[in-house]
Scaffold this motif. Structure first.
Motif, PDB file in Angstrom:
ATOM      1  N   GLY A   1       0.169   3.343   4.736  1.00  0.00           N
ATOM      2  CA  GLY A   1       0.780   2.019   4.669  1.00  0.00           C
ATOM      3  C   GLY A   1       0.920   1.383   6.037  1.00  0.00           C
ATOM      4  N   ILE A   2       1.345   2.179   7.030  1.00  0.00           N
ATOM      5  CA  ILE A   2       1.499   1.645   8.388  1.00  0.00           C
ATOM      6  C   ILE A   2       0.142   1.252   8.964  1.00  0.00           C
ATOM      7  N   LEU A   3      -0.852   2.116   8.785  1.00  0.00           N
ATOM      8  CA  LEU A   3      -2.182   1.799   9.301  1.00  0.00           C
ATOM      9  C   LEU A   3      -2.773   0.574   8.612  1.00  0.00           C
ATOM     10  N   THR A   4      -2.551   0.455   7.307  1.00  0.00           N
ATOM     11  CA  THR A   4      -3.061  -0.717   6.591  1.00  0.00           C
ATOM     12  C   THR A   4      -2.397  -1.985   7.095  1.00  0.00           C
TER      13      THR A   4
ATOM     14  N   MET B   1       0.049  11.294   2.304  1.00  0.00           N
ATOM     15  CA  MET B   1       0.216  10.489   3.519  1.00  0.00           C
ATOM     16  C   MET B   1       0.335   8.999   3.206  1.00  0.00           C
ATOM     17  N   ALA B   2       1.110   8.674   2.178  1.00  0.00           N
ATOM     18  CA  ALA B   2       1.255   7.270   1.778  1.00  0.00           C
ATOM     19  C   ALA B   2       1.916   6.443   2.883  1.00  0.00           C
TER      20      ALA B   2
ATOM     21  N   TRP C   1       2.483   5.868  -2.771  1.00  0.00           N
ATOM     22  CA  TRP C   1       3.576   6.834  -2.978  1.00  0.00           C
ATOM     23  C   TRP C   1       3.859   7.029  -4.464  1.00  0.00           C
ATOM     24  N   ALA C   2       3.812   5.948  -5.238  1.00  0.00           N
ATOM     25  CA  ALA C   2       4.046   6.062  -6.677  1.00  0.00           C
ATOM     26  C   ALA C   2       2.933   6.847  -7.360  1.00  0.00           C
TER      27      ALA C   2
ATOM     28  N   THR D   1       0.829  -1.204   0.000  1.00  0.00           N
ATOM     29  CA  THR D   1       0.000   0.000   0.000  1.00  0.00           C
ATOM     30  C   THR D   1       0.864   1.255   0.000  1.00  0.00           C
ATOM     31  N   TRP D   2       1.907   1.264   0.818  1.00  0.00           N
ATOM     32  CA  TRP D   2       2.797   2.434   0.891  1.00  0.00           C
ATOM     33  C   TRP D   2       3.465   2.722  -0.449  1.00  0.00           C
TER      34      TRP D   2
END
Length: 358
Positions: free
Chosen positions: A237-240, A232-233, A226-227, A221-222
């Motif tokens: 990503g951390i939350l996912t 807030m990628a 980001w790409a 996800t991050w």
């Protein structure tokens, strides 16, 4: 003619002893139910410690396949690796993540307000305040039993206690297993060892699959967000990855956050974020989970979701996190119990020997 019958003071009477035993069973059952309600929070902490200890034990066993060193050293390496990852994730990126978290809260509130306004234009009487009130009620309804640890200090204290207990159990798990078996009758101990080994095997694979799923979802996800230039990628990503520990419910929560933040940057960005969410969930749901987790537990998704709803309502956030492992252990016990009863009914005897527990 009046015939004298035994009374409550005749303790030597078989009838009185039988009635006392029946009353004692119901009395003990009532005490057990009361203790279960009163000790719900400590029991969830102990269960969480067992799950953490299983994860530590699984990492120690996995490391032992490549590093021929003592168990204590392997466990130390696993713990240091976990601590290093947490420090890198939350300390080095703490300032940026805190700012992003505050910005995300503002974005989510703004998006909820926009959705409420759009619903009013469509003729739906629900207002943005109703949506916020509904979300507040949903969050406040969870964790009534664990309300005592709702503060930050209580949560940190409970987490530290759970971690310390998990480390003690992971250092020498067989010692505590033998201690529990010692309280059982001799003829029950062999079956207990079998069930305990099967539960440990199942939990290790369940947690291993969960960690792989969390890593794939979080990192994937991050990178994809980001790409695509989604704001807030890193935080998403951390939350996912963290929400991936909760099957079904976690993916829904992370998906809502990704979509809301994506559409805050424009329609194209929102559609791209939605596509990223679908791609990550498809990879995790159709590749990672079937290959790892379902082979170990084979839990039906509806059963897991129902258990999460039930345990979340009864035991709060801890019950929500531990619903899956608890259901897996109950399933293992019922399967072994059914197998034993089936063998007895068919006249087969399963020779079991109590091995020396190392």
């Amino acid at each position: 003619m009046h015939v004298e019958e035994p009374g409550p003071s005749e303790l030597q009477s078989p009838l009185v002893q039988h009635e006392l035993k029946r009353a004692g069973v119901w009395f003990a059952l009532g005490i057990a139910i009361a203790l279960l309600v009163l000790l719900a929070q400590p029991l969830m902490l102990v269960m969480g410690a067992l799950v953490l200890a299983t994860m530590m034990d699984g990492g120690t066993r996995l490391l032992g396949r490549t590093a021929p060193i003592g168990r204590g050293w392997r466990l130390t390496i696993v713990l240091l690796g976990a601590v290093a990852f947490m420090v890198y994730t939350f300390y080095l990126t703490g300032s940026s993540l805190a700012a992003q978290a505050q910005a995300m809260r503002t974005i989510v509130e703004a998006q909820v307000t926009r959705i409420g306004g759009w619903m009013q234009q469509m003729g739906i009487t629900t207002t943005p305040e109703d949506l916020k009130s509904l979300a507040t009620q949903a969050m406040s309804s969870m964790g009534r039993v664990t309300a005592a640890v709702g503060t930050a200090v209580g949560a940190i204290t409970s987490g530290v206690m759970m971690l310390v207990l998990a480390i003690f159990i992971a250092v020498e798990p067989k010692l505590y297993e033998r201690g529990v078996a010692w309280m059982l009758p001799m003829e029950k101990r062999a079956n207990f060892y079998t069930i305990a080994d099967k539960m440990g095997w199942t939990l290790r694979r369940l947690m291993f699959g969960r960690l792989i799923g969390m890593t794939v979802e979080g990192v994937g996800t991050w990178l994809l967000l980001w790409a695509g230039g989604v704001p807030m990628a890193g935080l998403l990503g951390i939350l996912t990855g963290l929400f991936a520990f909760l099957p079904n419910i976690g993916s829904i929560i992370s998906g809502v956050l990704i979509i809301l933040v994506g559409f805050s940057a424009g329609t194209n960005t929102g559609l791209y974020a939605f596509g990223v969410y679908l791609a990550v969930q498809i990879v995790d749901g159709y590749l990672i989970v079937p290959m790892v987790a379902k082979k170990a537990t084979d839990l039906a998704p509806a059963l897991v979701l129902a258990a999460q709803i039930l345990f979340g309502a009864l035991f709060g956030i801890m019950g929500l996190f531990l619903a899956d492992p608890i259901v897996a252990m109950i399933k293992v016990y019922l399967e072994e119990r059914s197998r034993t009863l089936g063998a007895k009914a068919s006249g087969q005897t399963e020779p079991r020997t109590i091995e020396k527990r190392a």
